[in-house]
Design a protein around this motif. Structure first.
Motif, short mmCIF file in Angstrom:
data_model
loop_
_atom_site.label_atom_id
_atom_site.label_comp_id
_atom_site.label_asym_id
_atom_site.label_seq_id
_atom_site.Cartn_x
_atom_site.Cartn_y
_atom_site.Cartn_z
N ARG A 153 0.85 -1.19 0.00
CA ARG A 153 0.00 0.00 0.00
C ARG A 153 0.88 1.24 0.00
O ARG A 153 1.92 1.26 0.68
CB ARG A 153 -0.83 -0.05 1.28
N ARG A 192 -1.02 -10.15 8.54
CA ARG A 192 -2.37 -10.43 8.05
C ARG A 192 -2.75 -11.89 8.30
O ARG A 192 -3.87 -12.20 8.70
CB ARG A 192 -2.50 -10.08 6.56
N PHE A 196 -13.16 -6.59 20.37
CA PHE A 196 -11.71 -6.54 20.16
C PHE A 196 -10.92 -6.63 21.47
O PHE A 196 -9.89 -7.26 21.54
CB PHE A 196 -11.28 -5.22 19.51
N GLY A 228 -10.39 1.00 11.57
CA GLY A 228 -10.94 0.35 10.38
C GLY A 228 -12.41 0.00 10.53
O GLY A 228 -13.17 0.04 9.57
N THR A 284 -16.85 2.61 9.34
CA THR A 284 -17.45 1.75 8.31
C THR A 284 -18.74 1.11 8.84
O THR A 284 -19.79 1.18 8.20
CB THR A 284 -16.46 0.66 7.87
N ARG A 302 -2.80 0.65 -4.07
CA ARG A 302 -1.63 -0.24 -4.08
C ARG A 302 -0.44 0.47 -4.71
O ARG A 302 -0.60 1.45 -5.46
CB ARG A 302 -1.91 -1.50 -4.91
N ARG A 359 -4.90 -8.53 0.74
CA ARG A 359 -4.99 -7.33 1.54
C ARG A 359 -6.39 -6.71 1.55
O ARG A 359 -6.56 -5.54 1.89
CB ARG A 359 -3.98 -6.29 1.09
N CYS A 417 -10.17 -6.05 2.99
CA CYS A 417 -10.55 -5.77 4.38
C CYS A 417 -10.60 -7.05 5.22
O CYS A 417 -11.27 -8.00 4.86
CB CYS A 417 -11.93 -5.12 4.38
N GLY A 443 -11.88 -7.23 8.26
CA GLY A 443 -12.87 -7.24 9.35
C GLY A 443 -14.32 -7.15 8.94
O GLY A 443 -15.20 -7.10 9.80
N SER A 445 -18.84 -6.34 10.59
CA SER A 445 -19.90 -5.37 10.25
C SER A 445 -21.20 -6.09 9.90
O SER A 445 -22.28 -5.66 10.30
CB SER A 445 -19.48 -4.50 9.05
C1 HEM Z 1 -18.98 -2.47 5.79
C2 HEM Z 1 -17.87 -2.37 6.45
C3 HEM Z 1 -16.48 -2.22 5.88
C4 HEM Z 1 -16.06 -1.79 4.65
C5 HEM Z 1 -16.91 -1.33 3.48
C6 HEM Z 1 -14.61 -1.86 4.64
C7 HEM Z 1 -13.81 -1.53 3.56
C8 HEM Z 1 -12.43 -1.66 3.53
C9 HEM Z 1 -11.59 -1.43 2.38
C10 HEM Z 1 -12.09 -1.01 1.00
C11 HEM Z 1 -10.32 -1.63 2.76
C12 HEM Z 1 -9.08 -1.52 1.87
C13 HEM Z 1 -8.82 -2.88 1.24
C14 HEM Z 1 -7.69 -2.91 0.27
O1 HEM Z 1 -6.71 -2.18 0.46
O2 HEM Z 1 -7.78 -3.69 -0.70
C15 HEM Z 1 -10.32 -1.99 4.15
C16 HEM Z 1 -9.18 -2.26 4.89
C17 HEM Z 1 -9.19 -2.50 6.24
N1 HEM Z 1 -10.30 -2.70 7.04
FE1 HEM Z 1 -12.24 -2.61 6.44
N2 HEM Z 1 -14.19 -2.29 5.87
C18 HEM Z 1 -15.29 -2.53 6.66
C19 HEM Z 1 -15.30 -3.01 7.96
C20 HEM Z 1 -14.18 -3.22 8.73
C21 HEM Z 1 -14.18 -3.68 10.10
C22 HEM Z 1 -15.41 -4.02 10.94
C23 HEM Z 1 -12.88 -3.72 10.51
C24 HEM Z 1 -12.33 -4.14 11.83
C25 HEM Z 1 -12.61 -5.33 12.32
C26 HEM Z 1 -12.05 -3.31 9.40
C27 HEM Z 1 -10.68 -3.22 9.43
C28 HEM Z 1 -9.89 -2.93 8.33
C29 HEM Z 1 -8.43 -2.89 8.38
C30 HEM Z 1 -7.54 -3.08 9.62
C31 HEM Z 1 -7.99 -2.62 7.07
C32 HEM Z 1 -6.53 -2.49 6.60
C33 HEM Z 1 -5.97 -3.88 6.36
C34 HEM Z 1 -4.52 -3.92 5.92
O3 HEM Z 1 -3.86 -2.88 5.93
O4 HEM Z 1 -4.05 -5.00 5.55
N3 HEM Z 1 -12.88 -3.01 8.33
N4 HEM Z 1 -11.62 -2.01 4.62
#
Ligand code: HEM
Length: 410
Positions: A37, A66, A123, A218, A222, A288, A355, A357, A359, A363
């Motif tokens: 990223r 991860r 968490f 994160g 969301t 990316r 990579r 999401c 989590g 949701s």
């Molecule tokens: C409807 C709910 C959610 C949506 C639409 C969403 C969307 C996304 C997207 C688009 C990314 C980037 C993915 C990529 O780079 O390809 C992401 C990353 C991430 N999300 Fe979510 N997310 C949601 C819920 C959550 C929840 C509940 C958590 C925590 C448990 C979370 C934790 C994270 C984390 C930590 C990353 C970064 C991961 C990394 O750097 O490897 N997300 N999310």
């Protein structure tokens, strides 16, 4: 700037990066394995995420983390979450029951408390069962984000003193939750939570605090805005609302709660959540980079070190994929409709391999629990019948507060 097959270009502010519409299957294909990223894109989040956050950790180290962390958000681990979230959803219903008829309810206010409690408990464990601590957690987080938005947009000078003080309190709370868990480790293997995984894995305290913070960041906005948008869309359309109600009564009856086993039978509710995420364009982008070599995307060579923005939101509003994209229609997710589309057409959690999401299932679990509990008890009516616009950012917010009135169901 790249124009992909369907001609869409995302309008992000990030000057020196390339924008690719992923409406082009070839662009998807060329990019699906990318992992790293662009670190600079998230630099403004460093005070919040911390210096050692997963969010900006690339390469082998990022992949290892991860692999270890993802397990906490997969099927087996999720089973425990329902037990906690159920009580919190019932608390929201109880509070709403005591609102006098006709009084306006600001959704953001209720959803922020619910989501902070749910994420805090899921968490970090019992430390955030204390209501006052949860309130401190989300109030300070909102203050931080407000100041951060000001810093990024330069719309008005950020109040650094307010920002720093909120940040200290917020990080301090997470630090205390970590210490609390260290002092009170789970007695049974099956009670281990995400924080236990971090405590065992993280090499330094800074990394532990960074990643404990990163997952709250994160998940908070969301999940919260998925719920706010969902209730907004339901309040606009009583027919859809009634269908959710009928399904909940058919599958769960008047009393049973959602659990890991029965959630998948709430198929219409799942379609409502998917359509909410699409129609609100909840998380419009991912990104990316390849720091080592040039990347080829469609017919374009992206020089090494240049970031590529995944315009996820552009795809979700592409009228060649989603006719009348602004219309909220959960039936777009009927199995036969899904089968007609490109398999990556609905990729709101990212599409690029390891990579995406980690989590999002949390949701859906929280959403299924809260929406089924509320739809069974209440009808929602939109105050003033107004139409709310999208305010884009890393998460898409409603342009104004969403206010509803509720009516108790029989
Ligand atoms: C409807 C709910 C959610 C949506 C639409 C969403 C969307 C996304 C997207 C688009 C990314 C980037 C993915 C990529 O780079 O390809 C992401 C990353 C991430 N999300 Fe979510 N997310 C949601 C819920 C959550 C929840 C509940 C958590 C925590 C448990 C979370 C934790 C994270 C984390 C930590 C990353 C970064 C991961 C990394 O750097 O490897 N997300 N999310």
């Amino acid at each position: 700037m790249l124009h992909a097959k369907y001609g869409h270009v995302a309008s992000f502010w990030y000057g020196k990066h390339y924008y690719v519409s992923l409406a082009s299957p070839q662009a998807w294909k060329d990019h699906i394995k990318a992992f790293d990223r662009p670190v600079e894109l998230f630099e403004f989040m460093r005070p919040l995420n911390g210096d050692s956050s997963l969010q900006t950790t690339n390469g082998k180290e990022g992949k290892t983390r991860r692999k270890i962390y993802d397990v906490s958000f997969q099927h087996d681990a999720l089973q425990n979450y329902y037990v906690y979230i159920k009580g919190m959803a019932n608390d929201v219903a109880k509070k709403l029951s005591s609102v006098p008829p006709g009084e306006h309810i600001t959704l953001q206010q209720y959803m922020s408390v619910f989501v902070s409690k749910a994420l805090g408990r899921v968490f970090y464990g019992a430390y955030f069962e204390d209501e006052q601590k949860v309130t401190e957690l989300h109030r300070n987080y909102e203050t931080i984000l407000e100041a951060l938005n000001q810093k990024v947009s330069d719309s008005c000078p950020a109040n650094d003193e307010k920002f720093n003080s909120a940040l200290n309190v917020w990080r301090g709370l997470i630090q205390e939750a970590i210490q609390h868990r260290r002092d009170n480790p789970p007695l049974r293997e099956e009670d281990r939570n995400f924080l236990d995984v971090l405590i065992d894995f993280c090499a330094t305290d800074e990394m532990l605090l960074s990643d404990a913070s990163t997952f709250f960041i994160g998940g908070y906005h969301t999940t919260m805005y998925m719920l706010v948008w969902a209730i907004y869309f339901l309040a606009r359309d009583m027919k859809i609302q009634d269908k959710v109600y009928e399904e909940v009564i058919e599958i769960l009856g008047k009393e049973r709660d959602v659990d890991f086993m029965n959630q998948s039978r709430l198929r219409y509710l799942k379609r409502v959540m998917d359509e909410t995420i699409r129609c609100s364009v909840l998380a419009p982008m991912a990104a990316r980079v390849n720091y080592e070599e040039d990347m080829k995307v469609v017919d374009y060579i992206i020089p090494k070190g240049s970031g590529v923005i995944h315009a996820l939101g552009v795809v979700l509003m592409d009228e060649t994929i989603w006719p009348e994209p602004e219309r909220f229609d959960p039936d777009r997710f009927l199995p036969e409709k899904v089968a007609e589309r490109h398999k990556l057409a609905f990729s709101p959690f990212g599409f690029a391999g390891k990579r995406i999401c980690p989590g999002y299932r949390v949701s859906y679990a929280a959403g299924a629990q809260l929406l089924s509990t509320l739809c069974r008890k209440f009808k929602f009516h939109l105050v003033g019948g107004h139409s709310i616009q999208r305010k884009y950012g890393f998460v898409t917010l409603p342009s104004e507060e969403v206010r509803i009135m509720i009516e108790k169901r029989e």
